[in-house]
Design a protein around this motif. Structure first.
Motif, PDB file in Angstrom:
ATOM      1  N   TYR A   1       0.830  -1.208   0.000  1.00 53.13           N
ATOM      2  CA  TYR A   1       0.000   0.000   0.000  1.00 53.13           C
ATOM      3  C   TYR A   1       0.867   1.262   0.000  1.00 53.13           C
ATOM      4  O   TYR A   1       0.584   2.229  -0.719  1.00 53.13           O
ATOM      5  CB  TYR A   1      -0.927   0.021   1.212  1.00 53.13           C
ATOM      6  CG  TYR A   1      -1.992  -1.052   1.218  1.00 53.13           C
ATOM      7  CD1 TYR A   1      -2.599  -1.487   0.042  1.00 53.13           C
ATOM      8  CD2 TYR A   1      -2.402  -1.621   2.413  1.00 53.13           C
ATOM      9  CE1 TYR A   1      -3.585  -2.462   0.066  1.00 53.13           C
ATOM     10  CE2 TYR A   1      -3.388  -2.601   2.441  1.00 53.13           C
ATOM     11  CZ  TYR A   1      -3.969  -3.020   1.267  1.00 53.13           C
ATOM     12  OH  TYR A   1      -4.940  -3.981   1.297  1.00 53.13           O
ATOM     13  N   GLY A   2       1.916   1.254   0.810  1.00 54.24           N
ATOM     14  CA  GLY A   2       2.822   2.405   0.851  1.00 54.24           C
ATOM     15  C   GLY A   2       3.505   2.640  -0.482  1.00 54.24           C
ATOM     16  O   GLY A   2       3.638   3.782  -0.935  1.00 54.24           O
ATOM     17  N   ALA A   3       3.923   1.558  -1.124  1.00 50.60           N
ATOM     18  CA  ALA A   3       4.585   1.681  -2.431  1.00 50.60           C
ATOM     19  C   ALA A   3       3.632   2.229  -3.481  1.00 50.60           C
ATOM     20  O   ALA A   3       4.006   3.098  -4.273  1.00 50.60           O
ATOM     21  CB  ALA A   3       5.135   0.324  -2.868  1.00 50.60           C
ATOM     22  N   ASN A   4       2.404   1.738  -3.474  1.00 49.24           N
ATOM     23  CA  ASN A   4       1.427   2.230  -4.452  1.00 49.24           C
ATOM     24  C   ASN A   4       1.130   3.711  -4.228  1.00 49.24           C
ATOM     25  O   ASN A   4       1.043   4.491  -5.191  1.00 49.24           O
ATOM     26  CB  ASN A   4       0.137   1.407  -4.382  1.00 49.24           C
ATOM     27  CG  ASN A   4       0.317   0.019  -4.951  1.00 49.24           C
ATOM     28  OD1 ASN A   4       1.197  -0.217  -5.775  1.00 49.24           O
ATOM     29  ND2 ASN A   4      -0.499  -0.916  -4.504  1.00 49.24           N
ATOM     30  N   ALA A   5       0.982   4.104  -2.970  1.00 47.94           N
ATOM     31  CA  ALA A   5       0.736   5.516  -2.666  1.00 47.94           C
ATOM     32  C   ALA A   5       1.938   6.366  -3.078  1.00 47.94           C
ATOM     33  O   ALA A   5       1.775   7.424  -3.698  1.00 47.94           O
ATOM     34  CB  ALA A   5       0.441   5.694  -1.177  1.00 47.94           C
ATOM     35  N   ALA A   6       3.152   5.900  -2.753  1.00 51.29           N
ATOM     36  CA  ALA A   6       4.366   6.657  -3.096  1.00 51.29           C
ATOM     37  C   ALA A   6       4.520   6.795  -4.609  1.00 51.29           C
ATOM     38  O   ALA A   6       4.881   7.866  -5.109  1.00 51.29           O
ATOM     39  CB  ALA A   6       5.596   5.994  -2.488  1.00 51.29           C
ATOM     40  N   LEU A   7       4.238   5.739  -5.335  1.00 51.06           N
ATOM     41  CA  LEU A   7       4.335   5.794  -6.796  1.00 51.06           C
ATOM     42  C   LEU A   7       3.318   6.769  -7.381  1.00 51.06           C
ATOM     43  O   LEU A   7       3.660   7.597  -8.229  1.00 51.06           O
ATOM     44  CB  LEU A   7       4.138   4.399  -7.391  1.00 51.06           C
ATOM     45  CG  LEU A   7       4.152   4.325  -8.919  1.00 51.06           C
ATOM     46  CD1 LEU A   7       5.487   4.795  -9.478  1.00 51.06           C
ATOM     47  CD2 LEU A   7       3.843   2.913  -9.380  1.00 51.06           C
ATOM     48  N   THR A   8       2.094   6.694  -6.912  1.00 48.62           N
ATOM     49  CA  THR A   8       1.061   7.619  -7.397  1.00 48.62           C
ATOM     50  C   THR A   8       1.423   9.058  -7.069  1.00 48.62           C
ATOM     51  O   THR A   8       1.260   9.956  -7.905  1.00 48.62           O
ATOM     52  CB  THR A   8      -0.307   7.259  -6.797  1.00 48.62           C
ATOM     53  OG1 THR A   8      -0.611   5.904  -7.133  1.00 48.62           O
ATOM     54  CG2 THR A   8      -1.397   8.172  -7.313  1.00 48.62           C
TER      55      THR A   8
ATOM     56  N   THR B   1       7.060  11.781   0.286  1.00 46.53           N
ATOM     57  CA  THR B   1       7.381  11.500   1.682  1.00 46.53           C
ATOM     58  C   THR B   1       6.193  11.673   2.627  1.00 46.53           C
ATOM     59  O   THR B   1       6.334  11.402   3.823  1.00 46.53           O
ATOM     60  CB  THR B   1       8.574  12.350   2.170  1.00 46.53           C
ATOM     61  OG1 THR B   1       8.251  13.735   2.079  1.00 46.53           O
ATOM     62  CG2 THR B   1       9.823  12.037   1.373  1.00 46.53           C
ATOM     63  N   THR B   2       5.033  12.065   2.128  1.00 47.08           N
ATOM     64  CA  THR B   2       3.862  12.109   3.010  1.00 47.08           C
ATOM     65  C   THR B   2       3.508  10.709   3.500  1.00 47.08           C
ATOM     66  O   THR B   2       2.867  10.545   4.537  1.00 47.08           O
ATOM     67  CB  THR B   2       2.628  12.721   2.318  1.00 47.08           C
ATOM     68  OG1 THR B   2       2.310  11.973   1.152  1.00 47.08           O
ATOM     69  CG2 THR B   2       2.836  14.180   1.981  1.00 47.08           C
ATOM     70  N   VAL B   3       3.950   9.711   2.770  1.00 40.65           N
ATOM     71  CA  VAL B   3       3.700   8.313   3.124  1.00 40.65           C
ATOM     72  C   VAL B   3       4.418   7.941   4.429  1.00 40.65           C
ATOM     73  O   VAL B   3       3.944   7.078   5.182  1.00 40.65           O
ATOM     74  CB  VAL B   3       4.170   7.405   1.959  1.00 40.65           C
ATOM     75  CG1 VAL B   3       4.133   5.941   2.325  1.00 40.65           C
ATOM     76  CG2 VAL B   3       3.357   7.688   0.712  1.00 40.65           C
ATOM     77  N   PHE B   4       5.518   8.589   4.705  1.00 36.11           N
ATOM     78  CA  PHE B   4       6.428   8.215   5.801  1.00 36.11           C
ATOM     79  C   PHE B   4       5.711   8.097   7.152  1.00 36.11           C
ATOM     80  O   PHE B   4       5.562   7.014   7.718  1.00 36.11           O
ATOM     81  CB  PHE B   4       7.554   9.234   5.850  1.00 36.11           C
ATOM     82  CG  PHE B   4       8.775   8.837   6.623  1.00 36.11           C
ATOM     83  CD1 PHE B   4       9.016   7.533   6.997  1.00 36.11           C
ATOM     84  CD2 PHE B   4       9.711   9.797   6.957  1.00 36.11           C
ATOM     85  CE1 PHE B   4      10.161   7.181   7.700  1.00 36.11           C
ATOM     86  CE2 PHE B   4      10.854   9.459   7.654  1.00 36.11           C
ATOM     87  CZ  PHE B   4      11.076   8.155   8.025  1.00 36.11           C
ATOM     88  N   GLU B   5       5.276   9.220   7.691  1.00 35.45           N
ATOM     89  CA  GLU B   5       4.662   9.209   9.010  1.00 35.45           C
ATOM     90  C   GLU B   5       3.297   8.529   9.006  1.00 35.45           C
ATOM     91  O   GLU B   5       2.901   7.914   9.998  1.00 35.45           O
ATOM     92  CB  GLU B   5       4.531  10.631   9.571  1.00 35.45           C
ATOM     93  CG  GLU B   5       5.832  11.300   9.906  1.00 35.45           C
ATOM     94  CD  GLU B   5       6.435  12.075   8.751  1.00 35.45           C
ATOM     95  OE1 GLU B   5       7.447  12.751   8.974  1.00 35.45           O
ATOM     96  OE2 GLU B   5       5.903  12.008   7.634  1.00 35.45           O
ATOM     97  N   ILE B   6       2.577   8.630   7.905  1.00 33.17           N
ATOM     98  CA  ILE B   6       1.251   8.008   7.841  1.00 33.17           C
ATOM     99  C   ILE B   6       1.357   6.493   7.980  1.00 33.17           C
ATOM    100  O   ILE B   6       0.543   5.862   8.657  1.00 33.17           O
ATOM    101  CB  ILE B   6       0.503   8.431   6.562  1.00 33.17           C
ATOM    102  CG1 ILE B   6       0.155   9.922   6.643  1.00 33.17           C
ATOM    103  CG2 ILE B   6      -0.756   7.595   6.368  1.00 33.17           C
ATOM    104  CD1 ILE B   6      -0.488  10.491   5.401  1.00 33.17           C
ATOM    105  N   LEU B   7       2.370   5.904   7.364  1.00 31.56           N
ATOM    106  CA  LEU B   7       2.569   4.461   7.545  1.00 31.56           C
ATOM    107  C   LEU B   7       2.855   4.126   9.004  1.00 31.56           C
ATOM    108  O   LEU B   7       2.370   3.118   9.527  1.00 31.56           O
ATOM    109  CB  LEU B   7       3.704   3.955   6.657  1.00 31.56           C
ATOM    110  CG  LEU B   7       3.340   3.591   5.220  1.00 31.56           C
ATOM    111  CD1 LEU B   7       4.592   3.248   4.418  1.00 31.56           C
ATOM    112  CD2 LEU B   7       2.345   2.457   5.175  1.00 31.56           C
TER     113      LEU B   7
END
Length: 171
Positions: free
Chosen positions: A47-54, A99-105
């Motif tokens: 999920y993190g990878a998909n969000a980061a890619l998008t 990098t918004t994915v960072f803390e959210i994960l």
């Protein structure tokens, strides 16, 4: 005050454009992690990878738009110096979106203390990367280069931490 009034106006415009694009370009991708990760924690890396890619693609799209519309944007803000900063803005925006994915994960995986420390250290680091170039070079361009360098460091730290946590992000 070290910077000229024109430089301060350019600084404010840079961050007005950044905040506007940042809010719109997220497309709800990072926030969706709050929903999906707790329901399937074993898939957090995917999920993190998909969000980061998008978010990377969204940021690159914004970078292209900013560059293509640079003269119109400069005319709109009555700032002929603005186009020289829009490439830096696009790069900064793209890196910060990813990098918004960072803390959210972290929060989604109930690692609240790690997320809080990451936010705090990130804010302190960002402050240093903005202030030190301003003091050393007395230039708004240096501040924006510092912003891009901060975002690049943040991305590298995120990738290192996620690699350690998940063995990397895989789509």
């Amino acid at each position: 005050r070290l910077l000229t009034l024109e430089d301060i106006g350019t600084y404010r415009t840079f961050f007005l454009l950044y905040a506007t694009c940042f809010g719109l370009a997220q497309l709800g991708m990072a926030e969706s992690l709050y929903y999906f990760v707790p329901r399937a924690p074993e898939r957090a890396a995917r999920y993190g990878a998909n969000a980061a890619l998008t978010l990377t693609l969204s940021g690159l799209f914004c970078l292209g738009l900013l560059w293509a519309a640079r003269t119109r944007i400069a005319e709109h803000f009555a700032n002929p110096e603005l186009p020289r900063y829009l490439l830096l803005l696009g790069i900064f925006l793209t890196l910060m979106l990813v990098t918004t994915v960072f803390e959210i994960l972290m929060v989604s995986r109930k690692q609240h203390m790690n997320a809080a420390l990451t936010y705090a250290l990130s804010d302190l680091t960002r402050t240093a990367f903005f202030i030190v170039p301003a003091l050393l070079f007395v230039s708004v361009y240096a501040v924006f280069v510092g912003a891009v360098l901060f975002a690049a460091v943040r991305l590298l730290v995120m990738l290192a931490v996620l690699r350690r946590s998940f063995g990397g992000l895989t789509a």
